[in-house]
Design a protein around this motif. Structure first.
Motif, PDB file in Angstrom:
ATOM      1  N   VAL A 158       0.876  -1.162   0.000  1.00 45.90           N
ATOM      2  CA  VAL A 158       0.000   0.000   0.000  1.00 45.90           C
ATOM      3  C   VAL A 158       0.914   1.213   0.000  1.00 45.90           C
ATOM      4  CG1 VAL A 158      -1.710   1.315   1.308  1.00 45.90           C
ATOM      5  CG2 VAL A 158      -1.835  -1.181   1.251  1.00 45.90           C
ATOM      6  N   ARG A 193       0.817   5.457   0.042  1.00 44.88           N
ATOM      7  CA  ARG A 193       0.015   6.663   0.278  1.00 44.88           C
ATOM      8  C   ARG A 193       0.826   7.869  -0.202  1.00 44.88           C
ATOM      9  NH1 ARG A 193      -4.249   8.231   3.836  1.00 44.88           N
ATOM     10  NH2 ARG A 193      -4.115  10.434   4.369  1.00 44.88           N
ATOM     11  N   VAL A 213      -4.083   6.709  -2.646  1.00 39.84           N
ATOM     12  CA  VAL A 213      -3.633   5.467  -2.020  1.00 39.84           C
ATOM     13  C   VAL A 213      -3.632   4.387  -3.094  1.00 39.84           C
ATOM     14  CG1 VAL A 213      -4.093   3.711  -0.278  1.00 39.84           C
ATOM     15  CG2 VAL A 213      -4.503   6.134   0.247  1.00 39.84           C
ATOM     16  N   TYR A 216      -3.203   0.389  -3.964  1.00 44.11           N
ATOM     17  CA  TYR A 216      -3.156  -0.984  -3.460  1.00 44.11           C
ATOM     18  C   TYR A 216      -2.618  -1.833  -4.598  1.00 44.11           C
ATOM     19  CZ  TYR A 216      -4.254  -5.635  -1.982  1.00 44.11           C
ATOM     20  OH  TYR A 216      -4.124  -6.971  -1.660  1.00 44.11           O
ATOM     21  N   GLU A 217      -1.542  -2.541  -4.329  1.00 42.95           N
ATOM     22  CA  GLU A 217      -0.890  -3.353  -5.352  1.00 42.95           C
ATOM     23  C   GLU A 217      -0.744  -4.781  -4.842  1.00 42.95           C
ATOM     24  OE1 GLU A 217       2.783  -1.497  -6.729  1.00 42.95           O
ATOM     25  OE2 GLU A 217       2.045   0.436  -5.974  1.00 42.95           O
TER      26      GLU A 217
END
Length: 106
Positions: A8, A10, A56, A58-59
């Motif tokens: 994650v 940010r 943000v 998300y991978e």
């Protein structure tokens, strides 16, 4: 235990103009990810509610090797170099997946 590897990220953006340009950079990068990275299971950009200058990511990757392939791609290298001009800050959290559900392509 799963071999999947996630993170994650940010991003705090400098201002509204930077946010617009960053979103355009993200859109171009996502095209490369979609076409050239079969080991990338999920790569999703979010805007948190009430935080218009935050993004943000998300991978989720098949494994650490798939993440390494992602990092070596020309579109990713371009993103990593170009993003700096728009940022006020960045936080990265690496994740070890222990369970969940991932949608598969139809």
């Amino acid at each position: 235990m799963s071999e999947e590897f996630g993170l994650v990220v940010r991003f705090s953006l400098r201002d509204r103009e930077a946010a617009v340009a960053f979103d355009e950079l993200c859109a171009a990068t996502l095209e490369g990810i979609k076409s050239a990275e079969p080991g990338t299971l999920s790569y999703v950009v979010h805007v948190p509610e009430g935080e218009p200058l935050v993004r943000v990511f998300y991978e989720l990757y098949e494994d650490r090797a798939a993440f390494d392939v992602h990092e070596s791609q020309p579109h990713t290298k371009h993103f990593l170099a170009a993003r700096e001009q728009y940022l006020a800050g960045v936080e990265v959290t690496f994740l070890d997946v222990i369970g969940g559900k991932v949608a598969t392509a139809q």
